[in-house]
Design an enzyme around this catalytic site. Structure first.
Site, PDB file in Angstrom:
ATOM      1  N   ASP A 243       6.753   2.114  -3.000  1.00  0.00           N
ATOM      2  CA  ASP A 243       6.484   3.408  -3.643  1.00  0.00           C
ATOM      3  C   ASP A 243       6.041   4.453  -2.640  1.00  0.00           C
ATOM      4  O   ASP A 243       6.121   5.650  -2.905  1.00  0.00           O
ATOM      5  CB  ASP A 243       5.428   3.239  -4.724  1.00  0.00           C
ATOM      6  CG  ASP A 243       6.006   2.430  -5.866  1.00  0.00           C
ATOM      7  OD1 ASP A 243       5.997   1.200  -5.783  1.00  0.00           O
ATOM      8  OD2 ASP A 243       6.522   3.055  -6.809  1.00  0.00           O
ATOM      9  N   ASN A 253       3.177  -0.936  -2.760  1.00  0.00           N
ATOM     10  CA  ASN A 253       4.203  -1.422  -3.685  1.00  0.00           C
ATOM     11  C   ASN A 253       3.488  -2.111  -4.845  1.00  0.00           C
ATOM     12  O   ASN A 253       2.259  -2.227  -4.876  1.00  0.00           O
ATOM     13  CB  ASN A 253       5.175  -2.376  -2.975  1.00  0.00           C
ATOM     14  CG  ASN A 253       6.417  -2.646  -3.823  1.00  0.00           C
ATOM     15  OD1 ASN A 253       7.006  -1.708  -4.365  1.00  0.00           O
ATOM     16  ND2 ASN A 253       6.810  -3.889  -3.965  1.00  0.00           N
TER      17      ASN A 253
END
Ligand code: MRU
Length: 366
Positions: A243, A253
């Site tokens: 992310d 993440n």
């Protein structure tokens, strides 16, 4: 990729030329529904409730959200309001902010009378760019899989992945799954260990679903099983999405990614992170500066599934009155990451590694 054999995307412009279609990921894998979004509020709700999710896809969704807002009021004030409102829906994936900054910069020079058209054009460009970027990540990751396959004498390459960094998290192909799809399509025997990914079960509900749709052999495992399979020599490679990657190579993440990286380091299994350029946050120095989304406790206390009568239900899994904490992401330090698979190639997980692929960012890198 395909849904029921039909080539599909996760987001598209409807035939009226302005409303936006999506695949509702909160209903998968039991139901494929494709709602139509008509307002910026619809777009914001789709991001917040995770009807659309995954870093690249929420960026493209936000771009279309701005376009929907510009249809009704294309003033400078409303452009600013749209960018702020959409950006507040989820905090961790940097692609959301990246796409909104792009839209703001692209639209600012245009007169309000042509802003809506310019916003739709830019959103469509971002969607196309995401597809090509993910395709290229797949081509670059395929080289790694081919190397491992060459040593396995025809036995399948076992890849472990966490959460859903597949085509459902992007517009097409996926990030972590793109090398897998490329390898499968090239005839390389491949098998995927799919972490279920509690609490929202993106692995069980989404990754397993999309691998099944494409015919890629896979097995669903509980989150705690990955370390065991690594110890047993049953994992050749871990590939996850992300992310946000900070300028020093730390990786945010889905919660649980860090534990997989620790197990991979202990067992000598290569741990790769697949990402597009839009997930690199050059302005943030290190992982501990990343805002980590905390979600509601019901996601931990309840699970959703299909009952034997076919209906979909949410059931409580702990005693009434139990409380929970629900951090949605964790940070894996760069030192645990073997490398980054990007659209420009593969690099070390470090500032120097990232800048070797993106030298034009040298002054932006914190
Ligand atoms: O909370 P989610 O489902 O949006 O989290 C998504 C992930 O953690 C993905 O692995 C990440 O966004 C990469 S998607 C290509």
């Amino acid at each position: 990729m395909k849904l029921d054999g039909v080539p599909s995307r996760t987001i598209w412009l409807e035939s009226d030329g302005w409303s936006v279609g999506i695949v509702d990921q909160t209903r998968l894998p039991h139901e494929v529904t494709q709602p139509t979004l008509r307002t910026i509020e619809d777009a914001a709700r789709a991001i917040k409730t995770m009807q659309v999710r995954g870093a690249p896809l929420i960026g493209v969704m936000a771009a279309y959200g701005v376009a929907l807002a510009m249809r009704t009021d294309a003033s400078d004030a409303n452009l600013e309001r749209a960018v702020t409102f959409l950006g507040a829906q989820r905090p961790t994936a940097v692609n959301l902010r990246w796409a909104l900054d792009d839209l703001r910069t692209t639209l600012a020079p245009f007169a309000p009378s042509v802003r809506a058209a310019a916003a739709y054009a830019r959103a469509a460009e971002l969607a196309e760019e995401d597809i090509e970027t993910c395709r290229q990540i797949g081509v670059n990751g395929l080289a790694l899989i081919k190397e491992i396959a060459a040593k396995k004498g025809g036995r399948p390459v076992n890849v472990l992945t966490h959460c859903n960094a597949g085509w459902l998290a992007c517009v097409d192909w996926g990030t972590a799954t793109s090398p897998i799809y490329h390898a499968h399509d090239a005839g390389i025997p491949i098998h995927v260990w799919v972490d279920e990914t509690r609490p929202r079960n993106q692995g069980a509900a989404l990754t397993a679903f999309e691998l099944l749709q494409h015919g890629v052999p896979h097995s669903l495992i509980v989150d705690n099983a990955g370390g065991h399979f690594m110890q047993q020599g049953e994992v050749d490679l871990v590939i996850v999405g992300t992310d946000r990657v900070t300028a020093n190579g730390d990786v945010a993440n889905k919660i649980g990614t860090y534990l997989k990286a620790l197990a991979a380091r202990d067992t000598g299994v290569p741990f790769y992170v697949a990402l597009p350029f839009s997930t690199i946050d050059w302005c943030t120095k290190k992982g501990s500066d990343i805002p980590i989304e905390e979600r509601g406790e019901d996601e931990v206390l309840r699970v959703q599934g299909r009952l034997s009568d076919g209906s979909v239900a949410s059931v409580l899994i702990s005693a009434e009155g139990t409380h929970a904490r629900n951090p949605a992401f964790d940070v894996t330090p760069a030192r645990l990451v073997t490398g980054f698979i990007t659209e420009r190639g593969i690099c070390a997980a470090s500032r120097e590694g990232l800048l070797s692929l993106y030298p034009e960012k040298t002054s932006a890198a914190a």
